[in-house]
Scaffold this motif. Structure first.
Motif, short mmCIF file in Angstrom:
data_model
loop_
_atom_site.label_atom_id
_atom_site.label_comp_id
_atom_site.label_asym_id
_atom_site.label_seq_id
_atom_site.Cartn_x
_atom_site.Cartn_y
_atom_site.Cartn_z
N ALA A 34 0.84 -1.20 0.00
CA ALA A 34 0.00 0.00 0.00
C ALA A 34 0.87 1.25 0.00
N LEU A 35 1.91 1.23 0.80
CA LEU A 35 2.80 2.38 0.92
C LEU A 35 3.49 2.66 -0.42
N ALA A 36 3.99 1.56 -1.05
CA ALA A 36 4.69 1.72 -2.33
C ALA A 36 3.72 2.25 -3.38
N ALA A 37 2.48 1.72 -3.38
CA ALA A 37 1.49 2.16 -4.35
C ALA A 37 1.20 3.65 -4.16
N PHE A 38 1.04 4.04 -2.89
CA PHE A 38 0.74 5.44 -2.59
C PHE A 38 1.89 6.35 -3.04
N ALA A 39 3.13 5.92 -2.70
CA ALA A 39 4.30 6.74 -3.05
C ALA A 39 4.41 6.89 -4.56
N ALA A 40 4.20 5.76 -5.27
CA ALA A 40 4.32 5.80 -6.74
C ALA A 40 3.25 6.71 -7.32
N ARG A 41 2.05 6.66 -6.74
CA ARG A 41 0.95 7.49 -7.23
C ARG A 41 1.28 8.97 -7.03
N GLU A 42 1.77 9.30 -5.83
CA GLU A 42 2.10 10.70 -5.53
C GLU A 42 3.19 11.21 -6.45
N TRP A 43 4.20 10.36 -6.65
CA TRP A 43 5.32 10.75 -7.50
C TRP A 43 4.85 10.98 -8.92
N ALA A 293 -1.38 8.18 -12.87
CA ALA A 293 -1.16 7.97 -11.43
C ALA A 293 -1.66 6.59 -11.03
N ARG A 294 -2.84 6.19 -11.63
CA ARG A 294 -3.38 4.88 -11.30
C ARG A 294 -2.43 3.78 -11.76
N THR A 295 -1.93 3.94 -12.99
CA THR A 295 -0.99 2.94 -13.51
C THR A 295 0.25 2.86 -12.63
N ALA A 296 0.75 4.05 -12.24
CA ALA A 296 1.97 4.08 -11.41
C ALA A 296 1.71 3.40 -10.07
N ALA A 297 0.51 3.63 -9.51
CA ALA A 297 0.18 3.01 -8.21
C ALA A 297 0.18 1.49 -8.34
N TRP A 298 -0.45 1.00 -9.43
CA TRP A 298 -0.46 -0.45 -9.65
C TRP A 298 0.97 -0.97 -9.78
N GLY A 299 1.75 -0.22 -10.59
CA GLY A 299 3.14 -0.62 -10.83
C GLY A 299 3.92 -0.68 -9.53
N GLY A 300 3.80 0.40 -8.73
CA GLY A 300 4.52 0.47 -7.44
C GLY A 300 4.11 -0.66 -6.54
N GLY A 301 2.78 -0.92 -6.48
CA GLY A 301 2.28 -2.01 -5.63
C GLY A 301 2.82 -3.34 -6.09
N SER A 306 6.42 -7.94 -5.46
CA SER A 306 7.46 -8.85 -5.96
C SER A 306 8.63 -8.86 -5.00
N VAL A 307 9.08 -7.65 -4.60
CA VAL A 307 10.23 -7.57 -3.70
C VAL A 307 9.90 -8.28 -2.38
N GLY A 308 8.67 -8.01 -1.87
CA GLY A 308 8.26 -8.62 -0.60
C GLY A 308 8.26 -10.13 -0.70
#
Ligand code: ADP
Length: 593
Positions: A34-43, A293-301, A306-308
């Protein structure tokens, strides 16, 4: 079972902890995603807004310069007409119909060529003296044009530009210029040009998805030119609602009446248009920004997931590895403990075996004691006699005979010394290190130990052992084996008609095979089966203890050999094998200390 209860609760507690840990990991993973998705969206939002802002500003400048250029192009048109002789003539003689007609025709030609909407000439009172649409039924030729603010402002000011909605509602600009001669105002030229083509390109462009929508407001904040025709005549506040002001100054607005959905937000930029008192606005759709932003959020998530998952897999593998390692260590520890125990037991066993061997030796010694005392008693008696003789001979001064006597005494003492040395070596407790031993020598030493019995019981000992055979063993123990076998043979020969013992040896495949055969009654079949059982004896109490063969077998085993009863036609034959020494030794190394 009372002890089963705590074991069960401990294992269930462990299970509960493990479940809790799994939940914790899953929860942290979800939080991370969730955090990664949020950060990617904001960025992505920030980047996209910056880009959109840049584009909108550039578009604003572009629209502004095109519009300003369009208007500036027409600026000189009234001036062109001003220098026209027909118009000046008309203004000087406003009542002349022919001049009026000539001027009107002139205006028509000019209007058609320059692509204007209409052109008029008015006198200072506002009467229309000539008009390009003189031929139209609805022409205003001859009427007063003072109602038009453009006309009023031009007559009072000298030069002006006004916006006006044409008869059809089409956007028009009125350009006016006073005609002066010698400092006297004669009238004015008024040209109406249409902005409809410009507006048409805006409308057309606005139909393309996500492009900017330009519009122009006049000094009263009314929309006079717009990519969206329905907005015309309304104010900016009526058309848009301010959503929020962005950090870098741009406004985020929503179209009035649009559903409150983020995708329908627009970025609003505006700037004044020079000389007109108008403002140009550009609305840029943020639809793509939200999409990105939506695409980036999905990507970040997805990346975080994957990393997790990778981390979880790595951690799991490490845990399994650690468990394997721990299991291996535990196994190793158990193995070490077992080995240590085996070593301890082996040492104990060896000690027991040594004690047993020692006990056997002492038992043998007991059996031999009669023979030994006989063997030592004989020379002692002889010594006493020789000593007495020597004294008598000395008194008679027969010194030569004394010397012969003393020589005999020395030989007797040497013989006794040999016997005691052999007994000492035989009884010695700690085993000597293995070394090459001359087999014939060991046989000879053993023979000497039983010599008294051989003589007394009239037993012949046939020694067929080759002199050059050497074996690797403990010499003293080898003698013990030989003595054991000889004593057994002697015991068996008691009362036998033929009393003979044969000791022989030969080399086979790197080993020496030694045989001790007797001419006695042979082995009792029942005894043969259990020959190497401890304390098995057929001898009367006090004579045999049933350990001789057991100890002998053990001694032979120690050097990798075996002791067995061999088949024989007459009497009993025992044989055992020993490793051959590589090089025969010259000197005996066993049985002497
Ligand atoms: P022990 O001599 O004290 O009886 P051993 O272990 O030396 O103990 O011998 C066990 C038994 O094997 C003897 O009691 C005897 O019955 C039998 N035995 C050993 N050697 C011979 C032999 N040469 N001839 C016949 N019997 C023998």
């Amino acid at each position: 079972m009372p002890h089963a209860v705590p074991a069960r609760t401990a294992s269930s507690r462990r299970r509960r902890w493990r479940a809790l840990a799994y939940w914790g990991i899953a929860l942290s993973l979800l939080c991370g995603i969730a955090l990664a998705a949020f950060a990617a969206r904001e960025w992505s939002l920030r980047q996209a807004f910056d880009r959109l802002d840049d584009t909108a500003l550039r578009q604003l400048e572009l629209y502004a310069s095109v519009l300003e250029h369009e208007l500036a192009k027409q600026d000189d048109l009234p001036g062109l007409l001003d220098v026209d002789g027909d118009i000046e003539a008309l203004l000087l003689q406003p009542a002349s119909r022919s001049l009026g007609m000539a001027a009107s025709r002139r205006l028509t030609r000019f209007t058609v060529r320059s692509g204007m909407v209409s052109t008029e000439v008015v006198d200072m009172a506002g009467h229309i003296l000539a008009a390009s649409d003189w031929y139209e039924p609805a022409t205003r030729l001859g009427a007063t044009a003072l109602a038009s603010p453009c006309v009023r402002d031009t007559l009072s000011g000298g030069e002006t530009r006004h916006f006006a909605a044409g008869i059809t509602g089409a956007p028009e600009v009125c350009l006016g210029r006073v005609v002066e001669r010698a400092g006297r105002k004669l009238g004015a030229v008024l040209i109406r040009m249409s902005l409809a083509p410009t507006e048409a390109t805006w409308v057309d462009a606005a139909f393309r998805d996500d492009s900017e929508r330009p519009f122009v407001t006049d000094e009263h904040d009314q929309i006079i030119l717009s990519a969206a025709p329905p907005w015309k005549g309304r104010t900016l506040a009526q058309v848009t609602q301010l959503e929020r002001r962005l950090p870098h100054g741009a406004l985020l607005v929503r179209l009035s009446g649009a559903p409150s959905h983020t995708a329908d937000l627009f970025l609003l930029h505006q700037r004044p248009l020079t000389r007109l008192g108008w403002r140009l606005h550009v609305l840029a759709s943020t639809r793509q920004v939200w999409r990105d932003a939506r695409t980036a959020a999905w990507g970040g998530g997805a990346a975080a997931a994957s990393v997790g998952l990778l981390l979880v897999v790595v951690a799991q593998r490490r845990r399994v590895l650690a468990q394997k390692l721990a299991a291996r260590e535990a196994l190793q520890r158990a193995n070490d403990q077992l080995e240590q125990k085996v070593r301890q037991r082996t040492a104990e066993l060896e000690r027991t075996q040594q004690d047993l061997v020692q006990a056997g030796k002492l038992a043998l010694l007991g059996q031999l004691s009669a023979g030994i005392s006989h063997e030592l008693g004989q020379p002692l008696t002889a010594l006493r006699g020789l000593a007495g003789n020597a004294r008598v001979l000395l008194e008679r001064h027969r010194h030569g005979d004394v010397a012969v006597n003393l020589e005999d005494i020395t030989q007797l003492v040497e013989r006794m010394g040999r016997i005691t040395a052999q007994l000492k070596a035989f009884v010695r407790k700690s085993p000597t290190p293995f070394g090459p031993v001359v087999l014939a020598r060991a046989v000879e030493n053993a023979r000497q130990l039983v010599a008294a019995r051989l003589a007394e019981e009239q037993v012949a000992l046939l020694d067929l052992v080759p002199a050059d055979l050497s074996v690797v063993c403990d010499g003293a123990r080898l003698e013990q084996v030989l003595v054991n076998l000889l004593v057994n043979a002697l015991d068996a020969l008691r009362g036998a008609p033929v009393r003979r013992i044969t000791v022989s040896a030969h080399a086979v495949d790197g080993r020496a095979v030694v045989q001790v055969a007797d001419s006695g009654p042979g082995l009792d079949p029942r005894v043969r089966e259990r020959l190497f059982e401890p304390f098995l004896t057929t001898k009367p109490a006090g004579e045999g203890i049933g350990l001789g063969l057991v100890i002998s077998q053990h001694i032979v085993h120690e050097v990798g050999g075996a002791l067995r009863a061999a088949h024989s036609e007459v009497g009993a034959t025992f044989e055992f094998d020993l490793p051959l020494a590589e090089e025969p030794v010259k000197e005996p190394t066993c049985s002497t200390d």
